[in-house]
Write a protein that holds these residues in place. Structure first.
Motif, PDB file in Angstrom:
ATOM      1  N   ASP A  33       0.808  -1.226   0.000  1.00  0.00           N
ATOM      2  CA  ASP A  33       0.000   0.000   0.000  1.00  0.00           C
ATOM      3  C   ASP A  33       0.842   1.277   0.000  1.00  0.00           C
ATOM      4  O   ASP A  33       0.322   2.372   0.029  1.00  0.00           O
ATOM      5  N   GLN A  34       2.159   1.135  -0.084  1.00  0.00           N
ATOM      6  CA  GLN A  34       3.055   2.286  -0.085  1.00  0.00           C
ATOM      7  C   GLN A  34       3.157   2.855  -1.493  1.00  0.00           C
ATOM      8  O   GLN A  34       3.422   2.122  -2.446  1.00  0.00           O
ATOM      9  N   PRO A  35       2.961   4.175  -1.658  1.00  0.00           N
ATOM     10  CA  PRO A  35       3.093   4.768  -2.999  1.00  0.00           C
ATOM     11  C   PRO A  35       4.507   4.570  -3.542  1.00  0.00           C
ATOM     12  O   PRO A  35       5.485   4.659  -2.805  1.00  0.00           O
ATOM     13  N   PHE A  36       4.591   4.302  -4.821  1.00  0.00           N
ATOM     14  CA  PHE A  36       5.888   4.131  -5.483  1.00  0.00           C
ATOM     15  C   PHE A  36       6.166   5.373  -6.307  1.00  0.00           C
ATOM     16  O   PHE A  36       5.330   5.804  -7.089  1.00  0.00           O
ATOM     17  N   ARG A  37       7.352   5.930  -6.118  1.00  0.00           N
ATOM     18  CA  ARG A  37       7.739   7.118  -6.867  1.00  0.00           C
ATOM     19  C   ARG A  37       9.087   6.868  -7.545  1.00  0.00           C
ATOM     20  O   ARG A  37       9.990   6.317  -6.940  1.00  0.00           O
ATOM     21  N   ASN A  38       9.160   7.291  -8.797  1.00  0.00           N
ATOM     22  CA  ASN A  38      10.390   7.172  -9.563  1.00  0.00           C
ATOM     23  C   ASN A  38      10.634   8.524 -10.236  1.00  0.00           C
ATOM     24  O   ASN A  38      10.231   8.742 -11.378  1.00  0.00           O
ATOM     25  N   PRO A  39      11.285   9.452  -9.531  1.00  0.00           N
ATOM     26  CA  PRO A  39      11.467  10.796 -10.073  1.00  0.00           C
ATOM     27  C   PRO A  39      12.221  10.839 -11.402  1.00  0.00           C
ATOM     28  O   PRO A  39      11.897  11.645 -12.268  1.00  0.00           O
ATOM     29  N   ALA A  40      13.203   9.974 -11.579  1.00  0.00           N
ATOM     30  CA  ALA A  40      13.962   9.971 -12.834  1.00  0.00           C
ATOM     31  C   ALA A  40      13.058   9.575 -14.000  1.00  0.00           C
ATOM     32  O   ALA A  40      13.127  10.179 -15.078  1.00  0.00           O
ATOM     33  N   LEU A  41      12.209   8.582 -13.796  1.00  0.00           N
ATOM     34  CA  LEU A  41      11.276   8.185 -14.853  1.00  0.00           C
ATOM     35  C   LEU A  41      10.279   9.305 -15.121  1.00  0.00           C
ATOM     36  O   LEU A  41       9.954   9.580 -16.282  1.00  0.00           O
ATOM     37  N   ALA A  42       9.819   9.968 -14.079  1.00  0.00           N
ATOM     38  CA  ALA A  42       8.885  11.082 -14.256  1.00  0.00           C
ATOM     39  C   ALA A  42       9.518  12.185 -15.108  1.00  0.00           C
ATOM     40  O   ALA A  42       8.878  12.706 -16.028  1.00  0.00           O
ATOM     41  N   ARG A  43      10.782  12.524 -14.807  1.00  0.00           N
ATOM     42  CA  ARG A  43      11.469  13.551 -15.610  1.00  0.00           C
ATOM     43  C   ARG A  43      11.619  13.104 -17.068  1.00  0.00           C
ATOM     44  O   ARG A  43      11.461  13.900 -17.990  1.00  0.00           O
ATOM     45  N   THR A  44      11.901  11.838 -17.264  1.00  0.00           N
ATOM     46  CA  THR A  44      12.055  11.307 -18.618  1.00  0.00           C
ATOM     47  C   THR A  44      10.745  11.407 -19.385  1.00  0.00           C
ATOM     48  O   THR A  44      10.723  11.831 -20.552  1.00  0.00           O
ATOM     49  N   LEU A  45       9.655  11.035 -18.751  1.00  0.00           N
ATOM     50  CA  LEU A  45       8.359  11.088 -19.423  1.00  0.00           C
ATOM     51  C   LEU A  45       7.924  12.514 -19.711  1.00  0.00           C
ATOM     52  O   LEU A  45       7.336  12.788 -20.768  1.00  0.00           O
ATOM     53  N   VAL A  46       8.226  13.438 -18.806  1.00  0.00           N
ATOM     54  CA  VAL A  46       7.921  14.848 -19.057  1.00  0.00           C
ATOM     55  C   VAL A  46       8.718  15.349 -20.265  1.00  0.00           C
ATOM     56  O   VAL A  46       8.176  16.018 -21.147  1.00  0.00           O
ATOM     57  N   ALA A  47      10.006  15.021 -20.314  1.00  0.00           N
ATOM     58  CA  ALA A  47      10.842  15.445 -21.446  1.00  0.00           C
ATOM     59  C   ALA A  47      10.344  14.840 -22.753  1.00  0.00           C
ATOM     60  O   ALA A  47      10.309  15.517 -23.782  1.00  0.00           O
ATOM     61  N   LEU A  48       9.943  13.595 -22.714  1.00  0.00           N
ATOM     62  CA  LEU A  48       9.418  12.940 -23.918  1.00  0.00           C
ATOM     63  C   LEU A  48       8.139  13.613 -24.386  1.00  0.00           C
ATOM     64  O   LEU A  48       7.968  13.883 -25.579  1.00  0.00           O
ATOM     65  N   ALA A  49       7.240  13.909 -23.447  1.00  0.00           N
ATOM     66  CA  ALA A  49       5.980  14.570 -23.806  1.00  0.00           C
ATOM     67  C   ALA A  49       6.236  15.978 -24.340  1.00  0.00           C
ATOM     68  O   ALA A  49       5.588  16.424 -25.295  1.00  0.00           O
ATOM     69  N   ARG A  50       7.189  16.662 -23.743  1.00  0.00           N
ATOM     70  CA  ARG A  50       7.465  18.043 -24.118  1.00  0.00           C
ATOM     71  C   ARG A  50       8.245  18.140 -25.425  1.00  0.00           C
ATOM     72  O   ARG A  50       7.921  18.945 -26.294  1.00  0.00           O
ATOM     73  N   ASP A  51       9.281  17.310 -25.569  1.00  0.00           N
ATOM     74  CA  ASP A  51      10.220  17.477 -26.675  1.00  0.00           C
ATOM     75  C   ASP A  51      10.161  16.384 -27.734  1.00  0.00           C
ATOM     76  O   ASP A  51      10.826  16.483 -28.756  1.00  0.00           O
ATOM     77  N   GLY A  52       9.437  15.327 -27.478  1.00  0.00           N
ATOM     78  CA  GLY A  52       9.358  14.229 -28.427  1.00  0.00           C
ATOM     79  C   GLY A  52      10.580  13.327 -28.350  1.00  0.00           C
ATOM     80  O   GLY A  52      11.524  13.584 -27.598  1.00  0.00           O
ATOM     81  N   GLY A  53      10.571  12.267 -29.108  1.00  0.00           N
ATOM     82  CA  GLY A  53      11.627  11.272 -29.075  1.00  0.00           C
ATOM     83  C   GLY A  53      12.976  11.760 -29.539  1.00  0.00           C
ATOM     84  O   GLY A  53      14.005  11.182 -29.211  1.00  0.00           O
ATOM     85  N   GLN A  54      13.012  12.855 -30.284  1.00  0.00           N
ATOM     86  CA  GLN A  54      14.278  13.365 -30.814  1.00  0.00           C
ATOM     87  C   GLN A  54      15.257  13.707 -29.696  1.00  0.00           C
ATOM     88  O   GLN A  54      16.464  13.550 -29.857  1.00  0.00           O
ATOM     89  N   ILE A  55      14.751  14.113 -28.547  1.00  0.00           N
ATOM     90  CA  ILE A  55      15.635  14.469 -27.434  1.00  0.00           C
ATOM     91  C   ILE A  55      16.499  13.276 -27.025  1.00  0.00           C
ATOM     92  O   ILE A  55      17.656  13.427 -26.656  1.00  0.00           O
TER      93      ILE A  55
END
Length: 81
Positions: A33-55
């Motif tokens: 029941d403990q929340p799982f957080r992966n800040p590095a993955l979150a940053r990666t997904l934000v960059a992908l959404a913002r800049d696309g795969g070219q980054i």
């Protein structure tokens, strides 16, 4: 996450301090029941959404893809026995 923990139990976790910190906080698996957080993955997904795969293509260093591929193959071979 449980799948990753099960894999870690099969191959061990001593190979990566980062893996231990992410999946075994405090040295043991988190409670279900403990929340799982992966800040590095979150940053990666934000960059992908913002800049696309070219980054990711632009960020690759020469040989990185080949080296990563070899590491994954080595791990797969080790799992096969």
């Amino acid at each position: 996450m449980l799948r990753s923990i099960n894999l870690a139990q099969r191959i061990g976790v001593s190979h990566s301090k980062a893996f231990q910190a992410l999946y075994l906080p405090g040295g043991k698996p988190p409670q279900a029941d403990q929340p799982f957080r992966n800040p590095a993955l979150a940053r990666t997904l934000v960059a992908l959404a913002r800049d696309g795969g070219q980054i990711f293509i632009e960020a690759l260093e020469p040989g990185l893809v080949a080296a990563t591929s070899q590491v994954l193959q080595d791990q797969a071979d080790r799992l096969k026995g």
